[in-house]
Design an enzyme around this catalytic site. Structure first.
Site, PDB file in Angstrom:
ATOM      1  N   HIS A 150       0.818  -1.213   0.000  1.00  0.00           N
ATOM      2  CA  HIS A 150       0.000   0.000   0.000  1.00  0.00           C
ATOM      3  C   HIS A 150       0.852   1.263   0.000  1.00  0.00           C
ATOM      4  CE1 HIS A 150      -3.488   2.529   0.860  1.00  0.00           C
ATOM      5  NE2 HIS A 150      -2.734   3.156   1.738  1.00  0.00           N
ATOM      6  N   HIS A 159      -9.911   2.610   0.106  1.00  0.00           N
ATOM      7  CA  HIS A 159      -9.979   2.116   1.483  1.00  0.00           C
ATOM      8  C   HIS A 159     -10.799   0.830   1.464  1.00  0.00           C
ATOM      9  CE1 HIS A 159      -9.426   3.616   5.818  1.00  0.00           C
ATOM     10  NE2 HIS A 159      -8.272   3.729   5.198  1.00  0.00           N
TER      11      HIS A 159
END
Length: 752
Positions: A56, A107
């Protein structure tokens, strides 16, 4: 990890066993850390590297493909790009001394684990990215993807995700002006929650994330640091979910939008006071990210006393504090003479602020805990020089068979009654139905500057009340098209978003992307990703617009089932005067209806094939970026002439007609050319449905001819029904009341 593990202990105890694998590091990555440091890492250092080297945060599997975006000229059709890839968000000049910053991020995994908080903190995180550039956030958007509407887990995650997006954004006072809600079986167990924010600033207000000037103070301000979100998105987004449902709830951050509202106003006053030399929001990887990125982007050195960090939980260990992704926190670099004024402004807004360190000229990031050194690293090795993987990628063996299985041979309707039934079935399908159940939970008009929002093709907000200067934004992606051909699918996502911005009369300027894919350890997934990046790069070069930044989200799969490749593309355009725009939907009776663009028999990957036949195969619609550009130029020049414009995408002309009629309950009588089924349900790109006053029909035809855009007269608006006839003799009529009932009842019936 127990006990205080200092740098001195690490040097004295080189063989100590460390839980590097539990933190998501590979054996060779752990070995690299030891080589960089010349010793084993401390527990705190190991925590920092593990989150910052995660997929990420480091883009370790994708940066070899993302770097091609730097080949695109870094200017927009309106002027300079003031900040681009590598910053918290891209910033572009829109004229009159104004700049706009926008970015879209994911998200996904946190929103599956804890739907409300995952989605809410996704909004909060992207808002702080925009704030950190020196901008006032002015609007948000939410591209969402879910499993089948009738699936139990969709009923678990969808209400919470929508409530989280709306709850956080509404509390911040930010209008939600657009987005998407798409349903497909591949997203079951792995919903996508992408969040976009737009911010506005004057050129001179631009701020960057860097820590320069030895002796400058490092101030942490905002909410206190807690145990929520330890590892957070940086860990959750770096692995797949197994078939077993949600887990790892403590890893999901907990948001406080009222604290964030104070943080926004406080930060904007700090900018106005000129007391901020550098700034970084605390999002993914928390303090590990903020300290290492600020230091490596500045003079390269920083000292932090970690025990000065205000805590909500006094039992947190140093490594937990460094990994925590607690929300509503910012870190600023402040000159010593400005510290008192900085702290006074924070106190005025009741925002906690603490000096936790200072900038140094050591070239090292030093972090101490109660006088003991727990971190001594070169900051760039944490923030920027992580591993780079050249993952193997290959076109899947099944791709040829998939593309050969086109929709041309599927049974199709032919009679008027069958065409009518198909139109209604599609209009009421989850992907095409009215999304008011979702969007009515969002405040679309707070602040009073919203010009267009759902269900318009794009969102539009006014920037300057005197001149009417504004911006328009759209997000789009058809994952089925990307599955059939990821190169063309990414370009089609860009083309649709570009076209949506153009329908309102805006000039498209730049893109941000959120690239959602499955596991990078699958060569087929990496091929999809590589092709999508190549497609976006080539499209941006041809259209003359840059990529300002974006986000990559990988490991979006449950077990061995990957999501459809979903390269969401956001396009931002500028509008010189928002009072001169083209609305979506028919406005009045007696206007002429025209179709701009060429319709071909392109049904593979279409909503018709998906809904009616459950089919996915063939090739997606052909991409003509030259046609998209010509169409956009026509739409811009046509502001004031066109009385409405609505792009054609999922559901084709049939859906565009239905939505245009329903917008203001104005019917239409149209005659479609050629094969009525193809004319109604093909999803050829570069097409827009428009209307003009009767006296302006010839002017529109002339405008289309000058721009080389095909044009076909379809009929006129009026009545209380949509009446369709075709050359093949197929005719039908749908009462707008029946159409509206079908279109609006799907989500309420399913979700209550």
């Amino acid at each position: 990890m127990t006990g205080l593990d200092t740098v001195a202990h690490a040097a004295e105890d080189p063989q100590r066993q460390q839980p590097w694998a539990d933190l998501g590091l590979k054996a060779d990555e752990y070995a690299s850390i030891r080589e960089i440091l010349g010793r084993r890492p401390t527990s705190a250092e190991l925590a920092m590297y593990s989150v910052m080297w995660s997929e990420h945060c480091s883009y370790k599997s994708t940066k070899v493909h993302l770097k091609q975006f730097s080949e695109i000229p870094q200017e927009t059709p309106a002027g300079a790009m003031l900040a681009g890839i590598g910053e918290n968000a891209g910033v572009i000049d829109i004229g009159q001394g104004y700049a706009v910053t926008f970015k879209v991020e994911s998200h996904n995994h946190p929103s599956f684990v804890e739907p409300y908080q995952g989605a809410a903190t996704g909004v909060g995180g992207i808002v702080r990215d925009i704030l950190a550039m020196g901008a006032r956030p002015v609007a948000v958007m939410d591209p969402l993807r879910f499993g089948p509407l009738d699936a139990d887990d969709t009923h678990r995650v969808l209400p919470g995700i929508v409530a989280g997006v709306g709850g956080y954004g509404n509390c911040l006072g930010l209008p939600n002006i657009g987005g998407e809600a798409v349903f497909d079986a591949t997203y079951l167990g792995n919903p996508l929650v992408n969040a976009l924010c737009v911010g506005v600033l004057r050129h001179e207000d631009l701020h960057l994330a860097k820590a320069s000037g030895a002796g400058n103070q490092v101030i942490l301000y905002g909410a206190r640091t807690g145990g929520d979100g330890i590892g957070g998105v940086s860990v959750l987004a770096s692995e797949t979910f197994e078939d077993g449902g949600p887990a790892k709830r403590p890893a999901v951050q907990v948001g406080d939008p009222f604290m964030e509202k104070l943080l926004i106003e406080c930060t904007l006053e700090l900018f106005a006071a000129g007391v901020v030399a550098g700034i970084q929001d605390l999002g993914g990887a928390g303090l590990s990210c903020a300290t290492s990125e600020l230091a490596s982007a500045g003079d390269g050195g920083m000292h932090v006393d970690l025990d000065k960090v205000p805590l909500r939980d006094s039992t947190l260990a140093p490594e937990e504090i460094l990994m925590s992704e607690s929300q509503e926190r910012m870190m600023a670099v402040v000159e010593p003479d400005d510290v008192a004024r900085f702290l006074a402004i924070c106190a005025k807004w009741e925002v906690d602020a603490t000096v936790v360190g200072e900038v140094t000229d050591t070239g090292r990031l030093h972090i101490d805990w109660h006088g003991e050194r727990v971190v001594d690293v070169p900051p760039r090795s944490v923030a920027h020089d992580g591993p780079t993987y050249h993952r193997p990628y290959a076109r899947p063996e099944a791709q040829d068979a998939l593309q050969a299985d086109g929709a041309e041979s599927l049974p199709r309707p032919s009679t008027g009654a069958e065409l009518r039934e198909t139109l209604l079935r599609l209009a009421g399908s989850p992907n095409l139905c009215d999304k008011s159940w979702i969007t009515d939970q969002y405040d679309r008009y707070v602040q009073g500057n919203t010009v267009l929002s759902q269900p318009s093709d794009s969102g539009m907000v006014r920037i300057d009340a005197e001149t009417g200067l504004g911006v328009s934004v759209s997000t789009d992606c058809n994952g089925r098209f990307a599955a059939l051909d990821p190169y063309a699918g990414a370009q089609l996502a860009l083309a649709e978003s570009y076209r949506n911005v153009a329908t309102g009369g805006a000039v498209p300027l730049a893109i941000s992307d959120c690239l959602n894919f499955g596991s990078p350890e699958d060569p087929g997934v990496m091929w999809q990703f590589a092709e999508a990046c190549r497609g976006l790069k080539d499209a941006c070069l041809e259209l003359g617009i840059p990529v300002t930044g974006g986000n990559v989200s990988l490991y979006n799969q449950t077990g061995s089932t990957a999501i459809l490749p979903t390269p969401v593309v956001a396009v931002l355009g500028v509008v010189d005067d928002v009072t001169k725009r083209t609305p979506t939907g028919f406005q009045a009776e007696g206007e002429r209806v025209f179709l701009l663009g060429e319709t071909r028999e392109e049904l593979s990957g279409s909503e018709w094939a998906h809904v009616v036949h459950g089919h996915l195969g063939g090739l997606p619609p052909a991409v003509s970026l030259a046609a998209e550009r010509s169409l956009a130029e026509l739409l811009h020049e046509g502001v004031g002439l066109l009385t409405s414009a609505h792009d054609l995408s999922e559901g084709g002309l049939a859906q565009a007609l239905a939505e245009s009629c329903l917008r203001r309950s104005v019917g239409a009588r149209v005659e479609v050319p050629g094969d009525a089924f193809v004319a109604l349900f093909s999803e050829s790109a570069a097409r827009v449905l428009v209307t003009v006053a009767p006296d302006d029909a010839d002017a529109l035809v002339g405008l289309a001819e000058r721009h080389g855009v095909p044009i076909a007269a379809l009929g006129e608006t009026g009545g209380s029904a949509l009446s369709v006839s075709g050359d093949s003799g197929a005719e039908f009529e749908v009462d707008l009341g029946d159409l509206r009932e079908t279109w609006t009842r799907t989500l309420p019936d399913a979700l209550g």
